[in-house]
Design an enzyme around this catalytic site. Structure first.
Site, PDB file in Angstrom:
ATOM      1  N   THR A 197       0.799  -1.222   0.000  1.00 48.31           N
ATOM      2  CA  THR A 197       0.000   0.000   0.000  1.00 48.31           C
ATOM      3  C   THR A 197       0.835   1.277   0.000  1.00 48.31           C
ATOM      4  OG1 THR A 197      -0.120   0.003   2.413  1.00 48.31           O
ATOM      5  CG2 THR A 197      -1.888  -1.142   1.226  1.00 48.31           C
ATOM      6  N   LYS A 198       2.147   1.154   0.160  1.00 48.35           N
ATOM      7  CA  LYS A 198       2.984   2.346   0.249  1.00 48.35           C
ATOM      8  C   LYS A 198       3.117   3.041  -1.119  1.00 48.35           C
ATOM      9  CE  LYS A 198       4.089   2.142   4.646  1.00 48.35           C
ATOM     10  NZ  LYS A 198       3.190   1.073   5.141  1.00 48.35           N
TER      11      LYS A 198
END
Length: 370
Positions: free
Chosen positions: A185-186
């Site tokens: 998700t980064k």
């Protein structure tokens, strides 16, 4: 509309052909651990961070832990950090054998308040871990002044802040080292767990390389207690495909953030506190986080309207059950505790459409009009 917090599908479709070629090359090479893809990523991320060394490891949590140990932090030491962060920050301090000392945050940025650090320093203090929350750097110039005055190690937790800058410098250019997470998700995400330590300190870098392979140097000869925490070739290949797009994605996030801020300020005024980019900072908006009253009710309403939101973070670390032996109680860090009751993050990703943002803001306005 149904709007997720993050949608990686469009990104994948744009990179699919290149991604499949890169993964096939790894599979065909049969080199899966610490190969050329890892070396390339380490070199590129180090250069991007304006430092000499990048050391890939298994995940962002290990990156903090390994960096602390590599910098000489261990049993008997205290490490000052923020209570308003993901568990890995505090957990990594304990895993290194040290004791976390939590201080309060700046209510505007959600980052550690430098004015609270010095009063927390004792003769056991060895390090400070500022967290660059939501994509904005902490006040690193002030924090490093304090650290230099007291001869303290500074490890920047930049899990959410790759590409962020403070007065023109990257997060890695301040202090002893900084750590990145490449969780999917980064802003720069792998297809599984991955992390990296970046530093200009030759000794710390070498220690990190040794610690990530069971503390061995040369192989099968162990002088320190290390861990099995290596960034594998498949994840590095994924990240190498994505890495050239990072700056473009950061700019798109900033554009989406500007749209949110304009719409929210125009339509809701003081009902919503929008993020503030402090002067001298370059915010990469890993999250777009607002402060509101009736936060939980708003989140439930938005969910009914098809809008996913997230609360980062509902319970500050100083009052987490696992840290009860540290002796903190509710009320000790009022700004962190207040933020935990008011902060909510809205959908944020480079492919987010303006009509989606307009819908989200319209629904927030509808909630408060009721």
């Amino acid at each position: 509309m149904n709007i997720p917090m993050l949608d990686l599908s469009e990104q994948y479709q744009a990179l699919k052909e290149e991604m499949l070629v890169a993964l096939d090359q790894v599979m065909s090479s049969s080199r899966f651990i610490l190969g050329d893809n890892v070396k390339k990523l380490e070199a590129d991320v180090a250069e991007y961070s304006h430092v000499a060394h990048g050391i890939g490891c298994g995940n962002g949590s290990d990156a903090i832990h390994i960096a602390l140990q590599a910098a000489g932090v261990g049993p008997g030491d205290e490490v000052i950090t923020t209570a308003f962060t993901f568990f890995a920050t505090g957990g990594s301090i304990v895993r290194a054998g040290a004791t976390p000392v939590y201080v309060d945050i700046d209510p505007v940025t959600f980052n550690i308040d430098p004015a609270k650090i010095e009063e927390a320093i004792t003769d056991k203090t060895k390090a400070i871990i500022p967290v660059h929350l939501y994509g904005q750097t902490a006040d690193m110039e002030e924090i490093c002044k304090i650290a230099d005055k007291h001869n303290l190690v500074v490890i920047g937790d930049a899990a959410q802040a790759i590409g962020a800058k403070h007065h023109g410098k990257t997060v890695a250019e301040y202090g002893t080292a900084a750590t990145y997470s490449f969780f999917p998700t980064k802003n720069l995400g792998a297809y599984g767990d991955a992390g990296m330590i970046v530093t200009n300190n030759d000794e710390v870098a070498e220690n990190c390389r040794v610690i990530r392979v069971h503390g061995s140097k040369p192989k099968y000869y162990h002088h320190v207690l290390g861990y099995n925490s290596r960034l594998d070739e498949l994840q590095a290949a994924v990240l190498n495909v994505k890495f050239p797009h990072l700056n473009k994605w950061s700019e798109l996030r900033r554009e989406k953030a500007a749209v949110y801020t304009h719409l929210l300020n125009e339509q809701l005024g003081d009902l919503v506190k929008t993020p503030v980019e402090k002067e001298g900072n370059y915010h990469v908006f890993h999250q777009y986080t607002i402060r509101v009253e009736k936060r939980d009710e708003l989140q439930a309403f938005l969910k009914e309207q098809g809008v996913q939101t997230m609360i980062y973070y509902p319970l500050p670390l100083h009052i987490q059950p696992v840290f009860k032996d540290l002796g903190y109680k509710e009320g000790d860090l009022p700004e962190a505790e207040k933020a935990a009751k008011e902060a909510v993050s809205l959908p944020m990703f480079p492919e987010l459409k303006q009509e989606q943002q307009e819908y989200i803001v319209a629904k927030i306005k509808e909630f408060y009009n009721k």
